[in-house]
Design an enzyme around this catalytic site. Structure first.
Site, mmCIF file in Angstrom:
data_model
loop_
_atom_site.group_PDB
_atom_site.id
_atom_site.type_symbol
_atom_site.label_atom_id
_atom_site.label_comp_id
_atom_site.label_asym_id
_atom_site.label_seq_id
_atom_site.Cartn_x
_atom_site.Cartn_y
_atom_site.Cartn_z
ATOM 1 N N ALA A 10 7.298 24.872 -18.528
ATOM 2 C CA ALA A 10 6.365 25.874 -17.993
ATOM 3 C C ALA A 10 6.973 26.662 -16.848
ATOM 4 O O ALA A 10 6.293 27.045 -15.910
ATOM 5 C CB ALA A 10 5.089 25.173 -17.532
ATOM 6 N N ARG A 16 6.957 39.249 -21.427
ATOM 7 C CA ARG A 16 6.270 39.998 -22.483
ATOM 8 C C ARG A 16 4.751 40.066 -22.276
ATOM 9 O O ARG A 16 4.062 40.845 -22.925
ATOM 10 C CB ARG A 16 6.589 39.369 -23.854
ATOM 11 C CG ARG A 16 8.010 39.627 -24.311
ATOM 12 C CD ARG A 16 8.436 38.730 -25.460
ATOM 13 N NE ARG A 16 8.786 37.372 -25.034
ATOM 14 C CZ ARG A 16 9.212 36.407 -25.850
ATOM 15 N NH1 ARG A 16 9.326 36.644 -27.143
ATOM 16 N NH2 ARG A 16 9.510 35.205 -25.391
ATOM 17 N N LYS A 23 2.839 33.289 -17.116
ATOM 18 C CA LYS A 23 2.337 33.177 -18.493
ATOM 19 C C LYS A 23 1.452 31.959 -18.744
ATOM 20 O O LYS A 23 0.346 32.092 -19.259
ATOM 21 C CB LYS A 23 3.499 33.166 -19.478
ATOM 22 C CG LYS A 23 3.038 32.939 -20.913
ATOM 23 C CD LYS A 23 4.026 33.392 -21.928
ATOM 24 C CE LYS A 23 5.187 32.451 -22.062
ATOM 25 N NZ LYS A 23 6.063 32.875 -23.171
ATOM 26 N N GLN A 73 12.782 24.020 -11.867
ATOM 27 C CA GLN A 73 13.913 24.756 -12.436
ATOM 28 C C GLN A 73 14.022 26.056 -11.633
ATOM 29 O O GLN A 73 13.237 26.976 -11.818
ATOM 30 C CB GLN A 73 13.661 25.055 -13.919
ATOM 31 C CG GLN A 73 14.858 25.701 -14.593
ATOM 32 C CD GLN A 73 14.521 26.273 -15.967
ATOM 33 O OE1 GLN A 73 13.372 26.590 -16.275
ATOM 34 N NE2 GLN A 73 15.538 26.422 -16.801
ATOM 35 N N GLY A 78 17.200 28.925 -19.546
ATOM 36 C CA GLY A 78 16.964 28.558 -20.938
ATOM 37 C C GLY A 78 16.238 27.225 -21.065
ATOM 38 O O GLY A 78 16.158 26.435 -20.120
ATOM 39 N N ASP A 103 3.329 27.355 -23.429
ATOM 40 C CA ASP A 103 2.754 28.570 -24.022
ATOM 41 C C ASP A 103 2.349 28.368 -25.478
ATOM 42 O O ASP A 103 2.168 29.330 -26.211
ATOM 43 C CB ASP A 103 3.725 29.751 -23.877
ATOM 44 C CG ASP A 103 5.005 29.575 -24.698
ATOM 45 O OD1 ASP A 103 5.264 28.455 -25.183
ATOM 46 O OD2 ASP A 103 5.748 30.573 -24.845
ATOM 47 N N TYR A 387 -32.381 37.409 5.278
ATOM 48 C CA TYR A 387 -31.190 37.885 6.001
ATOM 49 C C TYR A 387 -31.585 38.897 7.069
ATOM 50 O O TYR A 387 -32.268 39.887 6.776
ATOM 51 C CB TYR A 387 -30.244 38.524 4.973
ATOM 52 C CG TYR A 387 -28.892 38.907 5.498
ATOM 53 C CD1 TYR A 387 -28.147 38.034 6.287
ATOM 54 C CD2 TYR A 387 -28.339 40.146 5.183
ATOM 55 C CE1 TYR A 387 -26.890 38.392 6.754
ATOM 56 C CE2 TYR A 387 -27.085 40.513 5.647
ATOM 57 C CZ TYR A 387 -26.359 39.635 6.431
ATOM 58 O OH TYR A 387 -25.114 39.992 6.878
ATOM 59 N N SER A 405 -49.088 39.046 -4.965
ATOM 60 C CA SER A 405 -48.056 39.999 -5.367
ATOM 61 C C SER A 405 -47.612 40.877 -4.201
ATOM 62 O O SER A 405 -48.379 41.113 -3.266
ATOM 63 C CB SER A 405 -48.577 40.895 -6.492
ATOM 64 O OG SER A 405 -48.717 40.121 -7.662
ATOM 65 N N ALA A 423 -52.197 39.372 -1.255
ATOM 66 C CA ALA A 423 -51.240 40.318 -1.856
ATOM 67 C C ALA A 423 -50.866 41.408 -0.854
ATOM 68 O O ALA A 423 -51.680 41.803 -0.021
ATOM 69 C CB ALA A 423 -51.852 40.945 -3.108
HETATM 70 C C1 UD1 Z 1 11.244 28.887 -28.087
HETATM 71 C C2 UD1 Z 1 12.330 28.258 -28.969
HETATM 72 C C3 UD1 Z 1 12.127 28.754 -30.391
HETATM 73 C C4 UD1 Z 1 10.727 28.398 -30.860
HETATM 74 C C5 UD1 Z 1 9.652 28.900 -29.896
HETATM 75 C C6 UD1 Z 1 8.301 28.300 -30.259
HETATM 76 C C7 UD1 Z 1 14.351 27.875 -27.672
HETATM 77 C C8 UD1 Z 1 15.721 28.392 -27.357
HETATM 78 N N1 UD1 Z 1 13.629 28.605 -28.499
HETATM 79 O O1 UD1 Z 1 11.439 30.303 -28.111
HETATM 80 O O2 UD1 Z 1 13.085 28.183 -31.257
HETATM 81 O O3 UD1 Z 1 10.502 28.940 -32.153
HETATM 82 O O4 UD1 Z 1 9.949 28.497 -28.546
HETATM 83 O O5 UD1 Z 1 7.244 28.857 -29.524
HETATM 84 O O6 UD1 Z 1 13.995 26.822 -27.207
HETATM 85 N N2 UD1 Z 1 10.996 27.934 -20.327
HETATM 86 C C9 UD1 Z 1 11.375 27.296 -19.157
HETATM 87 N N3 UD1 Z 1 12.597 27.593 -18.619
HETATM 88 C C10 UD1 Z 1 13.455 28.467 -19.188
HETATM 89 C C11 UD1 Z 1 13.068 29.097 -20.381
HETATM 90 C C12 UD1 Z 1 11.831 28.809 -20.937
HETATM 91 O O7 UD1 Z 1 10.635 26.491 -18.627
HETATM 92 O O8 UD1 Z 1 14.539 28.659 -18.627
HETATM 93 C C13 UD1 Z 1 9.678 27.605 -20.915
HETATM 94 C C14 UD1 Z 1 8.743 28.799 -20.959
HETATM 95 O O9 UD1 Z 1 7.938 28.858 -19.798
HETATM 96 C C15 UD1 Z 1 7.911 28.513 -22.191
HETATM 97 C C16 UD1 Z 1 8.830 27.676 -23.055
HETATM 98 O O10 UD1 Z 1 9.856 27.187 -22.236
HETATM 99 O O11 UD1 Z 1 6.750 27.768 -21.900
HETATM 100 C C17 UD1 Z 1 9.432 28.465 -24.212
HETATM 101 O O12 UD1 Z 1 10.177 29.546 -23.696
HETATM 102 P P1 UD1 Z 1 10.138 30.984 -24.358
HETATM 103 O O13 UD1 Z 1 11.015 31.880 -23.561
HETATM 104 O O14 UD1 Z 1 8.757 31.409 -24.597
HETATM 105 O O15 UD1 Z 1 10.888 30.653 -25.733
HETATM 106 P P2 UD1 Z 1 10.700 31.365 -27.126
HETATM 107 O O16 UD1 Z 1 11.515 32.610 -27.144
HETATM 108 O O17 UD1 Z 1 9.276 31.474 -27.488
HETATM 109 CA CA CA Z 2 7.380 31.216 -26.416
#
Ligand code: UD1
Ligand code: CA
Length: 465
Positions: A10, A16, A23, A73, A78, A103, A387, A405, A423
């Site tokens: 998360a 997006r 999100k 993080q 990623g 998400d 008030y 009333s 009233a």
């Molecule tokens: C990811 C998957 C994809 C899958 C999809 C399903 C990867 C590389 N891809 O893509 O294969 O089909 O979910 O919904 O795993 N997040 C972090 N830290 C980061 C990046 C992301 O905590 O550095 C969290 C986001 O907050 C989110 C989740 O990981 O809750 C997924 O990240 P998101 O960027 O939405 O990945 P997708 O492109 O949807």
């Molecule tokens: Ca996603």
């Protein structure tokens, strides 16, 4: 017993979504997406749950509280990098780790449990939960070999034309052998289009190590819907709403038109209650048995007991006891407490006031900062004037009293039991039991005034007609 851990991802910003709000804090049926995920994960009975936070970390932690541990993080490099941040808490522990994303709010405990079971049955080191998507765009694709065995997961942006045509998608939920997971995470790189450390790359690493990688395909794609933008947010909300509405109907609640009934995730409703179209039940609202919640009522964080009837009214943080009724077009504001068999009619507003059993407040009245006893009749158009421009003051009205009333009760004020307010009075002094208070100018009738000034002309016209 095998130990079970869960990691919820998360930390992402959710670009997006085009939003100031992070999100996973966007709400679906009254609850943030990440809370939906956590609630379902919790029901799967985990030994430890870790949520990876980054963007909006403080807000996410405030939302989830002590229900989970947290790993920060700092930079969003990623999903693989995100999971690696939990190493301090989970690294080196024996057991199975479930990974879910903050998400994907629609996953159920049942699906998580099925995945666990499948993973153990297969003796796999990693099992990915997959689904078939009509429109797989944006999801990672599951690449299988000729024998149907999972080879790897390819992200949309890295997919070849052939891979992009695959309809089996990665739902973003997995089970891993915990120790193997952290070993593999140290081996992934960011050599891809997005320059990110993909969690999905651990699958290929396991394959190279000749370990068993499995895929559990769920029947219903809709449960795996990932919310990356507002269009998906609305689509996921619709699915969640259907699920909530069906749960209530199966438990004995009549929804006249489920399509237009909006019930938040934590709302409780008793049996044989009827909910009419356009009703919104929000937050922690609890509705009892045998109630009728009339069309277009909007009820938030309120407690409604049994056999209550609500007609096109708004309740916020209020309570209605058994057999009371309200509406149409009335408003109960915070700390309005409506007693048993009370009648609140139309265009009445009640705020921080208690109204005793069988009292009637029928029409066009404001009751603010007051305690009304039992069996009182409040006439039409009364104002509990609370008030003075600076402070709020309280009014008490005793049992069996009568408020005529168009009266104003100027607080602070004590009106005893069996008192009578004539009233049109503006009451500024306390009234004793069995007394009548009348406080208004005496009527003066001016003989023949109508035919003189200023309405003589109009009066003549009236005669001609
Ligand atoms: C990811 C998957 C994809 C899958 C999809 C399903 C990867 C590389 N891809 O893509 O294969 O089909 O979910 O919904 O795993 N997040 C972090 N830290 C980061 C990046 C992301 O905590 O550095 C969290 C986001 O907050 C989110 C989740 O990981 O809750 C997924 O990240 P998101 O960027 O939405 O990945 P997708 O492109 O949807
Ligand atoms: Ca996603």
């Amino acid at each position: 017993m095998t130990a079970k851990y869960a990691v919820i991802l998360a930390a992402g910003q959710g670009t997006r979504m085009k939003s100031k709000l992070y999100k996973v804090l966007h709400r679906i049926c009254g609850k943030t997406m990440v809370e939906h995920v956590l609630t379902q994960v919790e029901k799967s009975k985990m030994d430890e749950i870790v949520t990876v936070v980054g963007h909006g970390a403080q807000k996410v932690e405030e939302t989830l509280g002590a229900r989970t541990e947290y790993a920060l993080q700092k930079e969003q490099l990623g999903t693989g990098h995100a999971v690696l941040q939990t190493e301090k808490l989970l690294g080196g522990k024996k057991g199975i780790t479930l990974i879910a994303c903050g998400d994907t709010p629609l996953f159920t405990t049942q699906t998580f449990n099925e995945l666990f079971e499948y993973h153990q049955q297969k003796g796999a080191v990693a099992t990915v939960l997959t689904a078939t998507a009509e429109n797989p765009f944006g999801y990672g694709r599951i690449v299988r070999n000729d024998l149907g065995i999972v080879e790897k997961i390819v992200e949309q942006k890295d997919a070849t034309k052939e891979e992009a045509a695959i309809k089996e998608i990665n739902t973003g939920v997995y089970c891993f052998d915990n120790e193997a997971l952290f070993d593999a995470l140290h081996k992934i790189n960011n050599d891809n289009v997005q320059g990110e450390y993909y969690l999905t790359d651990v699958m290929e690493i396991f394959k190279k190590q000749h370990e068993i990688v499995a895929a559990y395909k769920m029947k219903d794609f809709s449960e795996s819907m990932g919310v990356n933008d507002r269009v998906a947010l609305a689509a996921a909300t619709k699915l969640m709403r259907q699920r909530i509405n069906e749960k209530h109907m199966r438990a004995g609640v009549t929804l006249i038109d489920p399509e237009t009934t909006y019930i938040d995730a934590d709302v409780k409703i008793g049996v044989d209650t009827i909910v009419e179209p356009g009703v919104i039940l929000r937050g922690k609202t609890i509705i009892g048995d045998d109630c009728v919640i009339g069309a277009h009522s909007d009820i938030c964080d309120s407690v409604v007991h049994d056999r209550v009837s609500i007609t096109s009214s708004t309740l916020e943080d209020a309570e209605m006891q058994d057999e009371s009724n309200i509406g149409p077009y009335s408003h109960l504001r915070p700390a309005a407490k409506i007693g048993k068999k009370v009648h609140i009619g139309n265009f009445v507003e009640v705020k921080r006031a208690e109204i005793g059993e069988e009292t009637k407040v029928g029409h066009l009245t404001y009751v603010g900062d007051a305690t009304l006893g039992k069996d009182i009749n409040v006439g039409c158009g009364c104002v509990f004037v609370n008030y003075d421009g600076k402070n709020k003051h309280h009014t008490v009205v005793g049992d069996h009293s009568f408020i005529g009333s168009a009266s104003n009760m100027i607080a602070p004020l004590n009106i005893a039991d069996h008192a009578y307010i004539a009233a049109g009075s503006t009451i500024t002094n306390d009234v004793s039991a069995h007394d009548m208070a009348i406080a208004r100018g005496r009527q003066v009738n001016k003989k023949g005034y109508y035919d003189r000034y200023p309405c003589a002309e109009t009066a003549q016209k009236g005669k001609k007609n």
